[in-house]
Design an enzyme around this catalytic site. Structure first.
Site, PDB file in Angstrom:
ATOM      1  N   GLU A 275       0.794  -1.502   0.069  1.00 43.44           N
ATOM      2  CA  GLU A 275       0.060  -0.004  -0.215  1.00 43.44           C
ATOM      3  C   GLU A 275       0.817   1.043  -0.033  1.00 43.44           C
ATOM      4  O   GLU A 275       0.816   2.163   0.933  1.00 43.44           O
ATOM      5  CB  GLU A 275      -0.951  -0.010   1.248  1.00 43.44           C
ATOM      6  N   PRO A 276       1.745   1.578  -1.018  1.00 41.29           N
ATOM      7  CA  PRO A 276       2.433   2.666  -0.783  1.00 41.29           C
ATOM      8  C   PRO A 276       1.698   4.012  -1.415  1.00 41.29           C
ATOM      9  O   PRO A 276       0.909   3.835  -2.348  1.00 41.29           O
ATOM     10  CB  PRO A 276       3.513   2.386  -2.243  1.00 41.29           C
ATOM     11  N   TYR A 318       3.325  18.637  11.599  1.00 43.37           N
ATOM     12  CA  TYR A 318       4.447  17.982  11.895  1.00 43.37           C
ATOM     13  C   TYR A 318       5.764  18.535  11.962  1.00 43.37           C
ATOM     14  O   TYR A 318       6.888  17.753  12.121  1.00 43.37           O
ATOM     15  CB  TYR A 318       4.623  16.678  10.972  1.00 43.37           C
ATOM     16  N   CYS A 343      -3.468  33.909   9.862  1.00 38.80           N
ATOM     17  CA  CYS A 343      -3.302  34.568  11.068  1.00 38.80           C
ATOM     18  C   CYS A 343      -3.071  33.820  12.113  1.00 38.80           C
ATOM     19  O   CYS A 343      -3.676  33.658  13.316  1.00 38.80           O
ATOM     20  CB  CYS A 343      -4.324  35.519  11.460  1.00 38.80           C
TER      21      CYS A 343
HETATM   22  N1  LLP Z   1      -1.594   1.940   4.368  1.00 34.89           N
HETATM   23  C1  LLP Z   1      -2.154   2.448   5.492  1.00 34.89           C
HETATM   24  C2  LLP Z   1      -2.944   1.450   6.267  1.00 34.89           C
HETATM   25  C3  LLP Z   1      -2.111   3.622   6.081  1.00 34.89           C
HETATM   26  O1  LLP Z   1      -2.471   4.273   6.955  1.00 34.89           O
HETATM   27  C4  LLP Z   1      -1.154   4.679   5.262  1.00 34.89           C
HETATM   28  C5  LLP Z   1      -0.838   5.910   5.573  1.00 34.89           C
HETATM   29  C6  LLP Z   1      -0.630   4.036   4.079  1.00 34.89           C
HETATM   30  C7  LLP Z   1      -0.802   2.825   3.685  1.00 34.89           C
HETATM   31  C8  LLP Z   1       0.296   4.846   3.131  1.00 34.89           C
HETATM   32  O2  LLP Z   1       1.461   5.193   3.783  1.00 34.89           O
HETATM   33  P1  LLP Z   1       2.730   5.923   2.913  1.00 34.89           P
HETATM   34  O3  LLP Z   1       3.360   4.782   1.978  1.00 34.89           O
HETATM   35  O4  LLP Z   1       2.352   6.938   2.300  1.00 34.89           O
HETATM   36  O5  LLP Z   1       3.826   6.316   4.021  1.00 34.89           O
HETATM   37  N2  LLP Z   1      -0.351  12.993   6.611  1.00 34.89           N
HETATM   38  C9  LLP Z   1       0.872  12.524   7.103  1.00 34.89           C
HETATM   39  C10 LLP Z   1       1.180  10.904   6.562  1.00 34.89           C
HETATM   40  C11 LLP Z   1      -0.142   9.953   7.054  1.00 34.89           C
HETATM   41  C12 LLP Z   1       0.194   8.638   6.689  1.00 34.89           C
HETATM   42  C13 LLP Z   1      -1.120   7.880   7.054  1.00 34.89           C
HETATM   43  N3  LLP Z   1      -1.219   6.404   6.596  1.00 34.89           N
HETATM   44  C14 LLP Z   1       2.204  12.857   6.293  1.00 34.89           C
HETATM   45  O6  LLP Z   1       1.746  14.220   5.400  1.00 34.89           O
HETATM   46  O7  LLP Z   1       3.187  12.929   6.507  1.00 34.89           O
END
Ligand code: LLP
Length: 419
Positions: A275-276, A318, A343
């Site tokens: 799940e990238p 973050y 603001c």
């Molecule tokens: N699968 C699941 C169950 C997830 O919760 C996530 C991300 C992914 C896959 C994908 O993860 P990735 O490959 O993109 O790292 N808003 C935050 C990131 C939150 C990620 C939440 N879950 C940010 O801007 O850093």
């Protein structure tokens, strides 16, 4: 590698000079590169060539734009969704329902019913309670839901606390110590075909060791579940691979990730799901912004840009770093505080940043904004939602209209008793 580069002194997305987009669409605006999305999709897939049986499901939350999903769907990607809204987007982009995985800790009954109706490929169940409810619902609908049980492996992913998901006190999945017992209970329910396990320990991971530790624990669990008589055919390894936000920053490559996965999962005899999100979309987008004015500061000047924390929330939320570079750099540099117009002091992209010199009216970009950018926008300060543009070679198209503050106000009502 991405397709945002300076050519003839001007930053281009592929073959489109960014000032062309700013003139046509206005700023701030998100700009995505199709060639970059396709490249990242291909590199990630090829890195997993040694894994024979797999589904790569793009994490829609990273970038749910329909055209982005369409590009990735055409690359053979499925979708990992966490709401019916995301599921509808994936379906609208032409992704087949059986290539959709539904994750998420708070699926409502209505969402489960909609996903069953759509015939999605797999539910990742996050708790015993959720599994029982899904089983009962599916059975009542005369259906069988294909499911995996999400495991919380209690591994510290070593990333920002707010995007860590695999520690024992995080809300996700069932504790690995109780997994066997919960699996046994759910596997016996009518309405579900519990066929595997899932894990996702966090995002923007800069080290493969925690992932390897989690996958290893999952492998041991698969062995134990099989020994208990369960049939395990699917294992979902989640996403989480980090991307470089700073020039020259070194992170594990998709190839290193793929080699580790192939080594750890060898002999599992299952179909693997990935799940990238960020690794596909992150560096395939920039946030194009214009400098409103430069204000003298006590120490460094404030570069006030027309983008703000409501458009790109990551720095405020973050403390995230996004490269800030001029669209037409003159070779000189400055140290500045880069801020938006909102603001509150949180609306700061960077303090004391050493960056290209920019002046009032000039264009600049925040890099690596293709993942968790537009999708996390709000309309705070009644700023509306900004447009998104997709570039393909020398052409570009608006793939999400700007939604101005007036349209949002139009959806509000003043009751008679206030009129
Ligand atoms: N699968 C699941 C169950 C997830 O919760 C996530 C991300 C992914 C896959 C994908 O993860 P990735 O490959 O993109 O790292 N808003 C935050 C990131 C939150 C990620 C939440 N879950 C940010 O801007 O850093």
């Amino acid at each position: 590698m991405d397709h945002f580069a300076i050519k003839d002194g001007v930053m281009h997305a592929e073959d489109v000079a960014l000032p062309r987009i700013a003139d046509a669409v206005g700023t701030p605006v998100y700009v995505y590169s199709r060639a970059t999305l396709e490249r990242h999709a291909r590199v990630f897939r090829e890195a997993l060539d040694a894994v024979p049986d797999k589904l790569i499901a793009f994490a829609v939350k990273a970038n749910p734009n329909l055209s982005v999903l369409k590009v990735l769907g055409r690359q053979g990607y499925g979708a990992d969704v966490v709401s019916v809204g995301e599921m509808r987007r994936a379906l609208a982009a032409g992704i087949a329902p059986e290539r959709i995985v539904f994750s998420g800790v708070g699926k409502t009954r209505a969402e489960m019913a909609a996903a069953l109706d759509a015939g999605i490929g797999q539910f990742n169940i996050e708790s015993e309670e959720e599994g029982l409810e899904l089983a009962e619902l599916a059975d009542a609908m005369g259906m069988t839901a294909s499911c995996a049980l999400r495991i919380n492996p209690d591994v510290d992913a070593g990333t920002h606390d707010k995007i860590s998901t695999g520690k024992a006190d995080n809300k996700f999945g069932v504790p690995i110590s109780e997994a066997g017992q919960i699996f046994g209970k759910l596997a016996g329910q009518r309405g579900v075909n519990l066929r595997g396990v899932a894990v996702h320990i966090g995002s923007q991971l800069g080290d493969l060791a925690p992932l390897e530790a989690a996958f290893t624990k999952l492998g041991e669990l698969v062995t134990a579940l099989r020994a208990a008589g369960h049939i395990i055919t699917h294992v979902d390894l989640g996403g989480g691979l980090g991307v470089p936000y700073k020039q020259g920053e070194r992170l594990p490559s998709p190839q290193e990730y793929g080699a580790m996965v192939a080594r750890v999962t060898q002999g599992w005899g299952v179909s693997l799901i990935f799940e990238p999100g960020r690794v596909i979309a992150g560096n395939a987008g920039v946030l194009l912004t214009r400098v409103v004015r430069v204000k003298r500061g006590i120490n460094d000047p404030f570069v006030i840009v027309d983008a703000a924390m409501n458009d790109l929330a990551r720095p405020a939320l973050y403390g995230a770093y996004h490269d800030f570079v001029a669209v037409e750099p003159d070779g000189s540099a400055m140290t500045a505080n880069i801020v938006g117009p909102i603001c509150e002091t949180g609306d700061t992209f960077a303090m004391g940043r050493h960056c290209d010199r920019v002046r009032t009216g000039e264009l600049a970009v925040f890099r690596t904004a293709g993942a968790y950018g537009a999708t996390m926008a709000s309309s705070y300060n009644s700023r509306g939602f900004i447009a998104e543009v997709l570039v393909d070679g020398d052409k570009f198209a608006v793939v999400a209209d700007r939604i101005d503050a007036g349209s949002i106000m139009d959806a509000e009502r003043v009751p008679d008793w206030l009129a």
